[in-house]
Motif scaffolding. Structure first.
Motif, mmCIF file in Angstrom:
data_model
loop_
_atom_site.group_PDB
_atom_site.id
_atom_site.type_symbol
_atom_site.label_atom_id
_atom_site.label_comp_id
_atom_site.label_asym_id
_atom_site.label_seq_id
_atom_site.Cartn_x
_atom_site.Cartn_y
_atom_site.Cartn_z
ATOM 1 N N VAL A 6 0.872 -1.179 0.000
ATOM 2 C CA VAL A 6 0.000 0.000 0.000
ATOM 3 C C VAL A 6 0.911 1.232 0.000
ATOM 4 N N TYR A 7 0.547 2.202 -0.816
ATOM 5 C CA TYR A 7 1.367 3.407 -0.910
ATOM 6 C C TYR A 7 0.689 4.570 -0.191
ATOM 7 N N TYR A 8 1.513 5.422 0.360
ATOM 8 C CA TYR A 8 1.017 6.726 0.794
ATOM 9 C C TYR A 8 1.990 7.787 0.293
ATOM 10 N N CYS A 9 1.498 8.979 0.186
ATOM 11 C CA CYS A 9 2.322 10.073 -0.331
ATOM 12 C C CYS A 9 2.753 10.947 0.837
ATOM 13 N N THR B 145 4.201 14.308 2.799
ATOM 14 C CA THR B 145 3.652 15.661 2.717
ATOM 15 C C THR B 145 4.466 16.578 1.808
ATOM 16 N N ASP B 146 5.503 16.050 1.174
ATOM 17 C CA ASP B 146 6.140 16.856 0.131
ATOM 18 C C ASP B 146 5.313 16.798 -1.153
ATOM 19 N N GLY B 147 4.299 15.947 -1.148
ATOM 20 C CA GLY B 147 3.383 15.870 -2.283
ATOM 21 C C GLY B 147 3.919 15.065 -3.440
ATOM 22 N N ALA B 148 5.135 14.565 -3.335
ATOM 23 C CA ALA B 148 5.745 13.870 -4.470
ATOM 24 C C ALA B 148 6.220 12.465 -4.125
ATOM 25 N N THR B 149 6.724 12.278 -2.921
ATOM 26 C CA THR B 149 7.353 11.009 -2.579
ATOM 27 C C THR B 149 6.312 9.959 -2.192
ATOM 28 N N LEU B 150 6.301 8.870 -2.948
ATOM 29 C CA LEU B 150 5.420 7.765 -2.596
ATOM 30 C C LEU B 150 6.185 6.773 -1.726
ATOM 31 N N VAL B 151 5.565 6.353 -0.656
ATOM 32 C CA VAL B 151 6.226 5.422 0.249
ATOM 33 C C VAL B 151 5.419 4.124 0.271
ATOM 34 N N PRO B 152 6.043 3.004 -0.044
ATOM 35 C CA PRO B 152 5.325 1.737 0.040
ATOM 36 C C PRO B 152 5.383 1.164 1.451
ATOM 37 N N TRP B 153 4.291 0.557 1.874
ATOM 38 C CA TRP B 153 4.396 -0.202 3.117
ATOM 39 C C TRP B 153 3.556 -1.458 2.979
ATOM 40 N N LYS B 154 4.049 -2.509 3.609
ATOM 41 C CA LYS B 154 3.415 -3.824 3.469
ATOM 42 C C LYS B 154 2.287 -3.950 4.471
ATOM 43 N N VAL B 155 1.166 -4.430 3.998
ATOM 44 C CA VAL B 155 0.014 -4.644 4.860
ATOM 45 C C VAL B 155 -0.374 -6.110 4.764
ATOM 46 N N THR B 156 -0.559 -6.716 5.928
ATOM 47 C CA THR B 156 -0.951 -8.122 5.938
ATOM 48 C C THR B 156 -2.340 -8.263 5.338
ATOM 49 N N LEU B 157 -2.433 -9.177 4.408
ATOM 50 C CA LEU B 157 -3.686 -9.386 3.710
ATOM 51 C C LEU B 157 -4.570 -10.294 4.552
ATOM 52 N N GLY B 158 -5.852 -10.087 4.432
ATOM 53 C CA GLY B 158 -6.781 -10.974 5.116
ATOM 54 C C GLY B 158 -6.884 -12.297 4.383
ATOM 55 N N MET B 159 -7.970 -12.990 4.589
ATOM 56 C CA MET B 159 -8.070 -14.349 4.071
ATOM 57 C C MET B 159 -8.400 -14.440 2.579
ATOM 58 N N PRO B 160 -9.386 -13.729 2.068
ATOM 59 C CA PRO B 160 -9.694 -13.916 0.645
ATOM 60 C C PRO B 160 -8.583 -13.359 -0.240
ATOM 61 N N HIS B 161 -8.291 -14.061 -1.303
ATOM 62 C CA HIS B 161 -7.212 -13.645 -2.182
ATOM 63 C C HIS B 161 -7.672 -13.391 -3.602
ATOM 64 N N ASP B 162 -8.953 -13.256 -3.820
ATOM 65 C CA ASP B 162 -9.389 -12.928 -5.172
ATOM 66 C C ASP B 162 -9.180 -11.431 -5.416
ATOM 67 N N ALA B 163 -9.081 -11.072 -6.670
ATOM 68 C CA ALA B 163 -8.663 -9.714 -7.019
ATOM 69 C C ALA B 163 -9.621 -8.647 -6.496
ATOM 70 N N VAL B 164 -10.917 -8.905 -6.584
ATOM 71 C CA VAL B 164 -11.877 -7.889 -6.153
ATOM 72 C C VAL B 164 -11.764 -7.668 -4.643
ATOM 73 N N SER B 165 -11.648 -8.761 -3.903
ATOM 74 C CA SER B 165 -11.524 -8.628 -2.452
ATOM 75 C C SER B 165 -10.242 -7.890 -2.091
ATOM 76 N N ILE B 166 -9.174 -8.246 -2.777
ATOM 77 C CA ILE B 166 -7.897 -7.582 -2.492
ATOM 78 C C ILE B 166 -7.994 -6.095 -2.838
ATOM 79 N N ALA B 167 -8.640 -5.794 -3.942
ATOM 80 C CA ALA B 167 -8.767 -4.390 -4.347
ATOM 81 C C ALA B 167 -9.588 -3.601 -3.328
ATOM 82 N N LEU B 168 -10.668 -4.200 -2.844
ATOM 83 C CA LEU B 168 -11.480 -3.529 -1.819
ATOM 84 C C LEU B 168 -10.651 -3.298 -0.560
ATOM 85 N N PHE B 169 -9.942 -4.335 -0.163
ATOM 86 C CA PHE B 169 -9.103 -4.247 1.031
ATOM 87 C C PHE B 169 -8.036 -3.161 0.851
#
Lengths: 183, 644
Positions: free
Chosen positions: A54-57, A59-83
């Motif tokens: 998951v990315y957040y930007c 406050t310089d408005g330009a730098t994207l920072v990735p961070w890992k988020v533990t996924l829940g149980m469903p692994h289908d694309a729609v569920s992952i996208a909602l999550f």
């Protein structure tokens, strides 16, 4: 007699031996097909990792920072996208230097069609916005996060169920799907 | 069937509807609209009205779409809690936990284990006689020791209120939260802090009116402030020895005070400050040099508009009385429009979706009224369709073909006179009446019809105030700077047209973003301007951000943006936040070189001071004009490709 029984003895066991494996093979094949179907259903786009990025930007408005988020149980694309969309809206842990969506923004629905995800937002985001700076960073983080899910290349934003040119009082064009190349 | 069963796990026989249990929250009984029992556990639907009210009080939000497998709840302190249909495991801020039962689907609702959800939201279920009280808790604690400041942040289920209960002279600050309990450990050592060694937490009160008292073991000689929290469900207190700078509001200077975590972030109204600001913007500026008036003096009347869809093609027949001149434009995003100049609309305006494959929308409206009445007919084409204007009885027909014309010209003009059409030019193979310009199909060259004209777009206006903070309103400052910019440009020999000259919407009050922003682009596109400059003022939820930014969209616009931004950076004392590429509507849908300037942050105290200064606004205008001049000297008119 023995000659007469011989072929019968020989043929019966052979017939039994050939049926049992056939049934077993068929059962195994059916089970495999069913298992594959279930696996395909649960992993529509083949994403089965335990975490998503998951990315957040910042406050310089330009730098994207990735961070890992533990996924829940469903692994289908729609569920992952909602999550993932909800994770972006929630933002990184409190205390992190980040541009965040307005508190009270709601992910109403997420759909995935082909390589396009459609994210329907409502709540605070549907109210007049404050400045282009945060607006751009918020959607940049959302688009980068969702297009990090395998198979998703672009994101169509809906506001309260409708396509809009921009947010109310906004600047960023939203009526076309957004991709990473937009930034 | 098998997969469907996996998706919608049905309620089992152990699940049964339940009478609304006796639950209380914040002094009132919770009325569940459709509770169910799963064994002894309460199952609550995502769309239960009682749950909605409960979550609203906590500042939490639930996201669930029927047919999906996730229900995601975002707590007031912005942690995500995710439940999955058919799985008893759930995650809270990424940590997996196990609920008493798996969520299940019934109808279009997903039923969640309420006790697990409440716990994740820092709410405890406390027995009070036969009733159950939903008691908010302080459930999260962050301690940060940095730059000789120790910051202690409490996270609560709901927006917390507290008061100071220690003597002002006592270095051991004690605060008492009302209405919340605590699940934090009662004694906490704070390692690595010279300011606070630890704290003790005591709970009291009743099930329905709990209190939590926190006593800080702060060192003598320290001071403490309430710091700005990240969310409404947090309290942040900073400790530092006197003399060390801390951002925040001092605590406990006099009598015990009741404080709330964070004020509700609402927009400030315009109020008197707006009036004060309006005086600054009311200076006299030179008159706007007029665009040449239409050649035809008597206004024509549009008497009929008839859309005739035919599968892959579309004909739009326009009835018009009297001669009328027209100018059409094809935009990069496959929109096409024709303006009938000196014409009025004698039929109702229309906005419709023709039932065909050639165009997705047809819009007819009075774009402007006397003294320069213009009727606009706009189409959103399915692709780069060929469009022709054909004479017809009592007017003309817009014919949208079934085939694309990849060499299509982007602009053309002519006249409809007495049932015939006199075009300004007729290029071979392209749309009719295109001007005689040479254009590469992939990167058409934009040729301004008025190379001396610059369109200035003061951002927002009328019903759209833009940002408003610190007594400043974006639409007013944008108009002020724009007027100053106009004066400077005219003094330097440019012609200037403004998208608005007063506090008005350019299209109509409370219009859609599309109509409003497209109307601003249309002003520049129709006028054939050399450049388009949109003036804005930035704002952000945090007051810490400041500075000036210039935006461009088309790669070919980078040179203009760069010239303006360099000029601003050289002459203004604002923080340089850089030149950036963004998909901003008005710089994307204008055909000419375009830039959007965010002058400064009105949400920042220092920038706000600058924005109140007429001298600063004048310097801003001059620096933008300098940038425009620098760009014009480098890139002659006509040497501009609008391709993206």
């Amino acid at each position: 007699m023995s000659q007469a029984r011989g072929p019968r003895r020989a043929s019966r066991p052979v017939a039994k031996r050939s049926n049992v494996p056939l049934v077993l093979v068929a059962a195994v094949a059916l089970a495999a097909i069913a298992a594959f179907g279930i696996w395909r259903y649960l992993n529509v786009r083949g994403t089965a990792a335990d975490t998503i990025t998951v990315y957040y930007c910042k406050t310089d408005g330009a730098t994207l920072v990735p961070w890992k988020v533990t996924l829940g149980m469903p692994h289908d694309a729609v569920s992952i996208a909602l999550f993932a969309a909800n994770q972006v809206i929630a933002g990184p842990p409190s205390g992190t230097d980040a541009i965040r969506f307005p508190q009270g923004t709601v992910v109403r629905a997420v759909r995935v069609s082909g390589s396009k995800a459609t994210v329907d937002l409502t709540g605070a985001i549907a109210k007049p916005q404050e400045g282009s700076f945060g607006e751009s960073a918020q959607f940049k983080a959302l688009v980068w996060t969702l297009t990090g899910i395998r198979g998703i290349d672009s994101v169509q934003i809906l506001i309260a169920g409708s396509r809009v040119a921009t947010l109310p009082g906004g600047h960023l064009e939203l009526d076309q799907p957004l991709a990473r190349s937009n930034w | 069937m098998l997969l469907g069963g996996l998706q919608a796990v049905p309620a089992s026989a152990a699940t049964r509807p339940a009478a609304s249990p006796d639950y209380w929250f914040a002094g009132t009984r919770v009325i569940w609209s459709k509770p169910q029992k799963r064994g002894d556990e309460l199952a609550i639907a995502n769309d239960d009205a009682g749950l909605g009210r409960f979550l609203a009080r906590l500042g939490a939000i639930i996201s669930y779409d029927p047919g999906q497998r996730y229900a995601v709840i975002t707590s007031g302190d912005r942690r995500t809690i995710s439940f999955a249909v058919g799985d008893a495991r759930y995650t809270v801020a990424g940590v997996t936990q196990t609920a008493p039962f798996a969520p299940y689907v019934a109808g279009r609702s997903v039923y969640l284990p309420f006790s697990a959800l409440a716990k994740a939201l820092y709410v405890s279920l406390v027995a009070d006689g036969s009733a159950t009280v939903l008691q908010p808790q302080i459930g999260g604690l962050d301690i940060k020791v940095e730059n000789k400041v120790t910051q202690v942040t409490f996270r609560s289920a709901s927006p917390p209120k507290f008061k100071i209960v220690s003597d002002p002279s006592d270095p051991h600050l004690a605060i008492q939260f009302s209405g919340v309990g605590s699940t934090l450990e009662k004694d906490r050592h704070i390692g690595g802090s010279a300011e606070v060694h630890g704290m003790t937490i005591r709970t009291g009160g009743t099930a329905r009116n709990p209190t939590t008292t926190v006593i800080f073991d702060a060192m003598s000689g320290t001071s403490h402030v309430a710091m700005t929290p990240q969310t409404q469900n947090e309290i942040a207190i900073g400790f530092a020895f006197k003399g060390v700078a801390m951002a925040g509001t001092p605590l406990g200077a006099s009598a015990p005070a009741v404080a709330q975590a964070m004020p509700n972030p609402t927009r400030e109204s315009a109020g008197p400050s707006t009036n004060e600001y309006a005086r600054v913007g009311a200076e006299v500026v030179p008159p706007d040099p007029a665009i040449p008036p239409p050649a035809l003096s008597a206004a024509a009347l549009v008497t009929a508009v008839e859309a005739i869809p035919d599968g892959q093609t579309l004909n739009v027949r326009i009835g018009v009385t009297g001669p009328v001149s027209y100018e059409w434009h094809r935009l990069p995003d496959n929109r096409w429009y024709v303006d009938l100049k000196n014409a009025t609309l004698g039929v109702p305006a229309r906005d419709e979706q023709p039932n065909n494959m050639a165009a997705s929308s047809l819009r007819i409206r009075q774009l402007s009224t006397a003294p320069d009445p213009v009727v606009r007919i706009a189409l959103s084409l399915a692709s780069q369709r060929q469009v022709q204007l054909l004479p017809s009885d009592g007017g003309f027909t817009i014919a949208v073909g079934a085939l694309d014309n990849l060499d299509a010209q982007r602009v053309g003009s002519g006249k409809v006179v007495g049932g015939s059409i006199v075009a300004a030019a007729t290029p071979a193979g392209g749309d009719m009446w295109s001007p005689p310009v040479t254009a590469a199909p992939s990167a058409p060259v934009y040729m301004p019809t008025n190379p001396k004209l610059i369109v200035i777009d003061p951002g927002h206006g009328g019903s759209d105030s833009g940002a408003a903070r610190n007594g400043l309103v974006e639409k007013d400052i944008a108009l002020d700077v724009s007027k100053r910019l106009r004066a400077v440009l005219i003094a330097r020999g440019w012609q200037v047209k403004m998208t608005r000259e007063t506090d008005v919407d350019v299209y109509a009050p409370n219009d859609s973003a599309h109509d409003e922003l497209q109307a601003r682009c249309d002003v520049a596109n129709t006028a054939g301007a050399r450049m388009f400059i949109s003036v804005h003022v930035n704002s952000f939820t945090s007051s810490s951000l400041n500075g000036s930014t210039t935006y461009y969209y088309k790669p070919s616009d980078q040179a203009l943006g760069d010239a303006i931004h360099r000029s601003m950076s050289a002459s203004l004392n604002t923080t340089d936040k850089g030149l950036r590429k963004e998909d901003f509507y008005v710089i994307k849908h204008t055909l000419m070189p375009a830039a959007l300037v965010e002058t400064a942050f009105l949400s920042n105290v220092e920038d706000a001071k600058l924005l109140r200064s007429p001298a600063f606004l004048q310097r801003m205008a001059v620096s933008i004009a300098d940038g425009i001049g620098s760009y014009a000297a480098k890139v002659p008119a006509g040497n501009y490709s609008s391709g993206t």
